[in-house]
Enzyme design. Structure first.
Site, PDB file in Angstrom:
ATOM      1  N   CYS A   1      21.403  38.055 -42.518  1.00 54.84           N
ATOM      2  CA  CYS A   1      21.009  36.931 -43.364  1.00 54.84           C
ATOM      3  C   CYS A   1      22.119  35.890 -43.276  1.00 54.84           C
ATOM      4  CB  CYS A   1      20.749  37.374 -44.802  1.00 54.84           C
ATOM      5  SG  CYS A   1      22.188  38.090 -45.624  1.00 54.84           S
ATOM      6  N   THR A   2      22.168  34.961 -44.190  1.00 54.01           N
ATOM      7  CA  THR A   2      23.136  33.871 -44.104  1.00 54.01           C
ATOM      8  C   THR A   2      24.562  34.335 -44.378  1.00 54.01           C
ATOM      9  OG1 THR A   2      21.433  32.308 -44.829  1.00 54.01           O
ATOM     10  CG2 THR A   2      23.728  31.563 -44.931  1.00 54.01           C
TER      11      THR A   2
END
Length: 353
Positions: free
Chosen positions: A69-70
């Site tokens: 994810c980020t």
């Protein structure tokens, strides 16, 4: 180590971000390596529903599951959810006529979950790009939840590269939802007219429209029959839309389609209310009202998406109101000034015991 895992054909890589984030950038495994999976989720709370779908379990059966994810937070939650499912045992179905759990389990599904190994990228895309300034195996731009909107690998050229035709076309993985041209600049005024999810629409297509009603992938099937603003249509067009929506409701069967049915019914009610406000003549001419913001419904000249999420500031103004390219330029300028500390983090195995 993460790169080595990407080359494993028995692995899958799950992007646990929202689909509009993945649309502008994601990891690209090597050829004949792991399979990239981008779940069609618009919000994090939709991830468990996607994971529990029988087709998802079949795809993950016996696979090594890698996540990213980020920044790592959503991976922590998603991996914790998967690990919890690994420990769970479906209730024994001694009575074949008993009520099935939701979702229903079969021994094959249970085995597919139990055989998974779950890994996540420590620090997410953000740390990965610090460790690999040239982008490594990451393609496109990294979506961030602030007014920068996106960050690119430093080696891609930053603001100077984006100044030329909104970025190097070779580094753009996103596509305009209207014309399919390379495009990866999100804009607060370009959202789905049904659910307000961000939609990629290039400047040329946005300038060519008089209404600005777009559709995300989830609601693409409603294109041409579902519109948020109804005051630009005449009676005949509204009746045609209502009939088409009724036909769609008939095909939305089952408890999992309840929300979709409610959305369509609500729009039909709005159309019927609008028809009661119009003159009785069936051939009432349509109007051409000015374009309005989908979120706050003010004229678009006053609010071109400035009220949406992180684009909003204290004064209600929008950075880069001239178009998506201006926002992308601001994003690149911010990313160039970011720290380039190299932190080579290995893939972190998530304990499921």
């Amino acid at each position: 180590e993460y790169h080595k895992m990407m080359a494993d054909p028995d692995a899958v890589i799950i992007d646990v971000r929202n689909v509009y984030e993945s649309a502008i950038g994601h990891f690209q495994p090597p050829e004949k390596g792991a399979e990239l999976i981008i779940p069609p989720v618009r919000h994090s709370f939709e991830f468990p529903r996607w994971f529990n779908m029988p087709e998802t379990k079949e795809k993950l059966k016996g696979k090594k599951v890698m996540m990213y994810c980020t920044g790592g937070i959503r991976c922590e939650k998603a991996s914790a959810y998967l690990c919890r499912r690994l420990r769970e045992t479906p209730p024994a179905m001694a009575n074949p006529g008993a009520e099935q759990p939701d979702p229903p389990y079969t021994p094959q599904m249970q085995n597919s979950v139990a055989s998974m190994e779950v890994y996540q990228l420590r620090g997410g895309i953000h740390r990965y790009l610090e460790a690999f300034p040239d982008g490594g195996r990451f393609r496109g731009a990294n979506f961030v939840f602030d007014r920068r909107v996106q960050m690119r690998p430093e080696a891609s050229g930053g603001a100077d590269a984006l100044a030329e035709s909104a970025g190097s076309r070779a580094s753009i993985v996103g596509r305009c939802s209207e014309c399919a041209a390379p495009w990866d600049a999100h804009h607060g005024g370009r959202v789905c007219c049904v659910c307000r999810t961000l939609v990629l629409v290039c400047d040329a297509c946005d300038e060519a429209t008089s209404h600005g009603e777009y559709y995300c992938a989830e609601h693409g099937g409603l294109r041409g029959v579902y519109f948020h603003f109804l005051d630009r249509f005449g009676a005949r067009e509204l009746e045609t839309q209502a009939a088409a929506l009724r036909g769609l409701i008939a095909g939305e069967v089952g408890p999992k389609r309840k929300n979709r049915r409610n959305t369509l019914r609500k729009k039909i009610e709005q159309i019927e209310d609008r028809l009661r406000q119009l003159p009785h003549a069936v051939d009432t001419e349509p109007r051409t009202p000015p374009r309005r913001c989908r979120a706050c419904e003010r004229p678009y000249a006053e609010c071109p998406g400035a009220c949406w999420g992180f684009w909003k500031d204290a004064g209600g103004s929008l950075a880069g109101v001239g178009g998506g390219r201006d926002i992308a330029l601001a994003a690149a300028a911010a990313s160039v000034g970011a720290s380039a500390q190299v932190l080579r983090e290995a893939a972190m195995a998530v304990p499921c015991a």
